[in-house]
Design an enzyme around this catalytic site. Structure first.
Site, PDB file in Angstrom:
ATOM      1  N   GLU A   1       0.854  -1.195   0.000  1.00 24.96           N
ATOM      2  CA  GLU A   1       0.000   0.000   0.000  1.00 24.96           C
ATOM      3  C   GLU A   1       0.884   1.237   0.000  1.00 24.96           C
ATOM      4  OE1 GLU A   1      -2.840   0.365   3.189  1.00 24.96           O
ATOM      5  OE2 GLU A   1      -3.628  -1.653   2.866  1.00 24.96           O
TER       6      GLU A   1
HETATM    7  C1  NOJ Z   1      -4.302   1.196   5.563  1.00 23.03           C
HETATM    8  C2  NOJ Z   1      -5.468   0.267   5.371  1.00 23.03           C
HETATM    9  O1  NOJ Z   1      -4.979  -1.034   5.233  1.00 23.03           O
HETATM   10  C3  NOJ Z   1      -6.332   0.616   4.158  1.00 23.03           C
HETATM   11  O2  NOJ Z   1      -7.466  -0.176   4.185  1.00 23.03           O
HETATM   12  C4  NOJ Z   1      -6.646   2.087   4.157  1.00 23.03           C
HETATM   13  O3  NOJ Z   1      -7.461   2.424   3.047  1.00 23.03           O
HETATM   14  C5  NOJ Z   1      -5.351   2.870   4.133  1.00 23.03           C
HETATM   15  N1  NOJ Z   1      -4.586   2.563   5.334  1.00 23.03           N
HETATM   16  C6  NOJ Z   1      -5.545   4.377   4.063  1.00 23.03           C
HETATM   17  O4  NOJ Z   1      -6.053   4.845   5.275  1.00 23.03           O
END
Ligand code: NOJ
EC number: 3.2.1.21
Length: 568
Positions: free
Chosen positions: A412
């Site tokens: 991410e």
């Molecule tokens: C981490 C989380 O895993 C994800 O679901 C979320 O959208 C992002 N942070 C952004 O806050």
């Protein structure tokens, strides 16, 4: 002999010089941009999670998750939004895969909703074949389009029954239930899925779910709840890794990792030893809390010391941080084929002492530090998310140094925008992706073993307690329209070019990308504004329905009065 050595020396020197010419650390420190490409085979992707995008919360036999229940409670989510329909991703496999194709993604990261395929969370109760069919279809379609699926087993949507019956992650029985669920996923999908992530961001589950209560299940067990939840999640992760290793790896030949999220912590004053230690503590209490047991078999020493000391000061007989037995230590150690890293932002850290009195303990005061930000850092969206690209490179180098250079997939990374206006020309997101991926490239040149990158996220979606107010998507989703149409933001064009060039070929070309990306977005803006369905829907919900209702009430009142008069 002497001359051979001499020649070798010269050769090594020449090799070093040519490597240095290619990448000079000092020239490529913060602020400067590095033109170059990623290693061949580097995997580019985008991500999502089940509760944030699927919708269909009560369809086809799905059970309730803690997020269904939490979001239905008034006052828990901004504007009382829920993930009930979200992006309707459950019905849009083909459409969403065509967006991934447009981006030319190598992989797609999604999560499997546990209660969708095991409605109560318990296998012996019921397995929901319709739920399995949905993921079968998703995986098959991805593979047909040459997109590698990366599946997360737990992105926060615990079956509600397990919460009610056992207290969720507060209870050790989750280890076995989660293992049964994971085993079923390996059995049913493992012939096609080769990258598995056990848990997504357990830090957030522990701290926001069981310490502050901002997230589901909304418990506020300050000072103990987060540590206990984390302890059970680490054991659950390890058990699932062992299950794969002993039962499935031989035939399926996949990899199992975990996705940890963490900010980078930079000392406020780099010449102050106390600040340096506080910043290190910040990172150890974040990523280290989970990574150290998984790579080295036990919690970071600094966590054991600080929480242990504070627990003693409170008069407790044992530390609030649970302990691993020596058997458990060796069971947990080494249970990671690759490390998933979720990263968004950085903080400046300084030392700050908190007195530990009775009842006042918490994860936050245990760390003895304060977080600061530089007001010049851009913060286009979420309140907590400042763009600090150089922190990413430092975090990646920290991981390399601490855990013996593991194989890393960035699971991410991305930035949000505030809801106030519809803006598809997201130049700040282009800047964020450009700078963060560039710092990742520098980290790879530093020797960090990063194999793939996942932009977060493919679509705008339900952003947990912030509802739909924060948009992380490369694609804009019109949530007002019940069909939830998607529109490309300018960053789609930009990310696509990073992917097709596998990096940043040269300054002229890269500058062109930005120009081209911003050119196309104005036409998408017009398309969105002109969407007849959106305007129609808005008309219906905002004008027609209230008007008709008011008219009905007025007419009935007039009619009633008329009847009463006649009666008199
Ligand atoms: C981490 C989380 O895993 C994800 O679901 C979320 O959208 C992002 N942070 C952004 O806050």
């Amino acid at each position: 002999m002497h001359s051979i050595l001499k020649t070798c020396h010269v050769l090594v020197l020449v090799l070093c010089l040519s490597a240095a010419e290619d990448f000079d650390w000092t020239k490529n420190d913060r602020g400067s941009f590095y033109y170059g490409t990623f290693p061949a085979g580097f995997s580019w992707g985008a991500g999502s999670s089940a509760y944030q995008t699927e919708g269909a919360w009560d369809q086809d036999g799905k059970g309730l998750s803690i997020w269904d229940v939490f979001s239905h409670r008034k006052g828990k989510i901004l504007q009382n939004d829920t993930g009930d329909s979200s992006c309707q991703g459950y019905y849009k496999i083909k459409e969403d895969i065509s967006l991934m194709k447009e981006l030319k993604l190598d992989h797609y990261r999604f999560s499997i909703s546990w209660p969708r395929i095991m409605p109560t969370g318990i296998k012996s109760d019921h397995v929901n074949e319709k739920g399995i069919k949905y993921y079968d279809e998703l995986i098959d379609n991805l593979l047909e389009n040459k997109i590698t699926p990366i599946a997360t087993l737990y992105h926060w949507d615990l079956p509600q029954v397990l919460q009610e019956k056992y207290g969720g992650w507060q209870n050790i029985s989750m280890v076995n239930y989660f293992n049964e669920f994971a085993n079923l996923c390996f059995e049913r999908f493992g012939n096609r899925v080769k990258y598995w992530i056990t848990l997504n961001n357990p830090w957030s589950v522990a701290v926001e779910g069981y310490e502050t209560g901002e997230h589901a299940p909304g418990l506020k067990l300050r000072g103990t709840g987060a540590y206990r939840a984390a302890h059970h999640m680490i054991k659950a992760h390890a058990k699932v890794w062992h299950t794969y290793d002993t039962k499935w790896r031989g035939q399926q030949k996949g990899l199992v990792g975990i996705s940890l999220s963490g900010d980078w912590g930079e000392p406020v004053d780099i010449s102050n030893q106390k600040d340096i230690e506080a910043a290190e503590r910040y990172v150890q209490f974040y990523i280290g809390w989970f990574a150290t047991p998984i790579f080295h078999g036990d919690y970071p020493q600094v966590m054991k010391d600080f929480i242990g000391r504070k627990s003693a000061q409170q008069g407790l007989g044992t530390s609030r941080l649970p302990t691993f037995s020596s058997q458990e230590k060796s069971y947990v150690k080494g249970t990671c084929d690759f490390l998933g890293i979720g990263h968004f932002t950085t903080r400046y850290i300084t030392q700050k002492n908190y007195q530990s009195g009775h009842g006042s303990s918490s994860y936050f005061t245990d760390r003895d530090l304060a977080e600061l930000v530089d007001p010049r850092w851009p913060d286009p969206g979420s309140e907590w998310l400042y763009s600090v690209p150089w922190g990413f490179r430092r975090l990646l180098n920290f991981v390399k140094a601490q855990y013996r250079n593991p194989m890393i997939y960035v699971t991410e990374n991305g930035v949000s925008e505030k809801i106030t206006c519809t803006e598809l020309c997201d130049d700040w997101r282009i800047q964020y992706y450009k700078d963060y991926t560039n710092e990742m490239l520098k980290a790879i040149k530093d020797g960090v073993n990063v194999r793939g990158y996942t932009a977060w996220s493919l679509l705008d979606k339900f952003e947990w307690d912030e509802g739909y107010s924060e948009r992380f998507g490369l694609y804009y989703v019109d949530f007002r329209n019940k069909n939830k149409p998607r529109y490309p933001k300018a960053s789609v064009q930009y990310y696509k070019r990073i992917i097709s060039s596998n990096g940043f070929p040269n300054q002229r070309e890269v500058e062109n990308w930005k120009r081209k990306a911003t050119e196309t977005c104005s036409s998408s803006n017009q398309l969105l504004a002109a969407d007849p369905l959106t305007s129609h829907m808005e008309m219906v919900t905002e004008v027609v329905v209230p008007t008709v209702c008011t008219l009905c009430i007025l007419l009935s009142a007039v009619f009633l009065m008329f009847l009463l008069r006649r009666h008199n």
